[in-house]
Design a protein around this motif. Structure first.
Motif, PDB file in Angstrom:
ATOM      1  N   ALA A   1       0.832  -1.208   0.000  1.00 36.23           N
ATOM      2  CA  ALA A   1       0.000   0.000   0.000  1.00 36.23           C
ATOM      3  C   ALA A   1       0.866   1.257   0.000  1.00 36.23           C
ATOM      4  O   ALA A   1       0.585   2.219  -0.717  1.00 36.23           O
ATOM      5  N   ALA A   2       1.935   1.246   0.776  1.00 34.89           N
ATOM      6  CA  ALA A   2       2.825   2.405   0.833  1.00 34.89           C
ATOM      7  C   ALA A   2       3.523   2.601  -0.518  1.00 34.89           C
ATOM      8  O   ALA A   2       3.631   3.731  -1.008  1.00 34.89           O
ATOM      9  N   ALA A   3       3.978   1.514  -1.122  1.00 36.57           N
ATOM     10  CA  ALA A   3       4.649   1.612  -2.420  1.00 36.57           C
ATOM     11  C   ALA A   3       3.672   2.105  -3.488  1.00 36.57           C
ATOM     12  O   ALA A   3       4.026   2.952  -4.312  1.00 36.57           O
TER      13      ALA A   3
ATOM     14  N   LEU B   1       4.058   5.480  -5.703  1.00 35.15           N
ATOM     15  CA  LEU B   1       4.128   5.424  -7.168  1.00 35.15           C
ATOM     16  C   LEU B   1       2.915   6.048  -7.842  1.00 35.15           C
ATOM     17  O   LEU B   1       2.919   6.242  -9.059  1.00 35.15           O
ATOM     18  N   GLY B   2       1.877   6.293  -7.067  1.00 38.24           N
ATOM     19  CA  GLY B   2       0.666   6.878  -7.628  1.00 38.24           C
ATOM     20  C   GLY B   2      -0.175   5.892  -8.408  1.00 38.24           C
ATOM     21  O   GLY B   2      -0.814   6.247  -9.391  1.00 38.24           O
ATOM     22  N   VAL B   3      -0.154   4.614  -7.968  1.00 31.78           N
ATOM     23  CA  VAL B   3      -0.955   3.581  -8.629  1.00 31.78           C
ATOM     24  C   VAL B   3      -1.891   2.947  -7.597  1.00 31.78           C
ATOM     25  O   VAL B   3      -1.707   3.100  -6.392  1.00 31.78           O
ATOM     26  N   GLU B   4      -2.881   2.230  -8.090  1.00 30.92           N
ATOM     27  CA  GLU B   4      -3.805   1.516  -7.207  1.00 30.92           C
ATOM     28  C   GLU B   4      -3.110   0.306  -6.582  1.00 30.92           C
ATOM     29  O   GLU B   4      -2.187  -0.263  -7.174  1.00 30.92           O
TER      30      GLU B   4
ATOM     31  N   ALA C   1      -0.339  -2.585  -8.158  1.00 30.75           N
ATOM     32  CA  ALA C   1       0.936  -2.937  -7.533  1.00 30.75           C
ATOM     33  C   ALA C   1       0.996  -4.437  -7.260  1.00 30.75           C
ATOM     34  O   ALA C   1       2.027  -5.078  -7.498  1.00 30.75           O
ATOM     35  N   LYS C   2      -0.095  -5.012  -6.790  1.00 30.89           N
ATOM     36  CA  LYS C   2      -0.128  -6.454  -6.513  1.00 30.89           C
ATOM     37  C   LYS C   2       0.031  -7.264  -7.795  1.00 30.89           C
ATOM     38  O   LYS C   2       0.729  -8.275  -7.816  1.00 30.89           O
TER      39      LYS C   2
END
Length: 63
Positions: free
Chosen positions: A11-13, A17-20, A24-25
């Motif tokens: 969540a922090a990453a 990065l400004g992505v959902e 990211a997952k």
């Protein structure tokens, strides 16, 4: 000050990065594909096809 549960690494990453979180997952899953499978995807022109790459992650056995 934030209250409640501390924010996890993904969540922090994602926020940084400004992505959902889901994006990211997905990226983490795709990154975990075996190198030989990644090379086969590149050779087939599928290295940018997230849908296909996610199917590979479901088909690969866990190590």
């Amino acid at each position: 000050m934030r209250r409640g549960r501390p924010e996890g690494g993904i969540a922090a990453a994602a926020r940084e990065l400004g992505v959902e979180n889901t994006e990211a997952k997905r990226a983490i899953k795709i990154d975990g594909i075996a190198p030989a499978a990644k090379e086969a995807a590149r050779a087939a022109g599928l290295e940018n096809n997230q849908s296909t790459l996610l199917k590979v992650t479901q088909a690969e056995p866990e190590c």
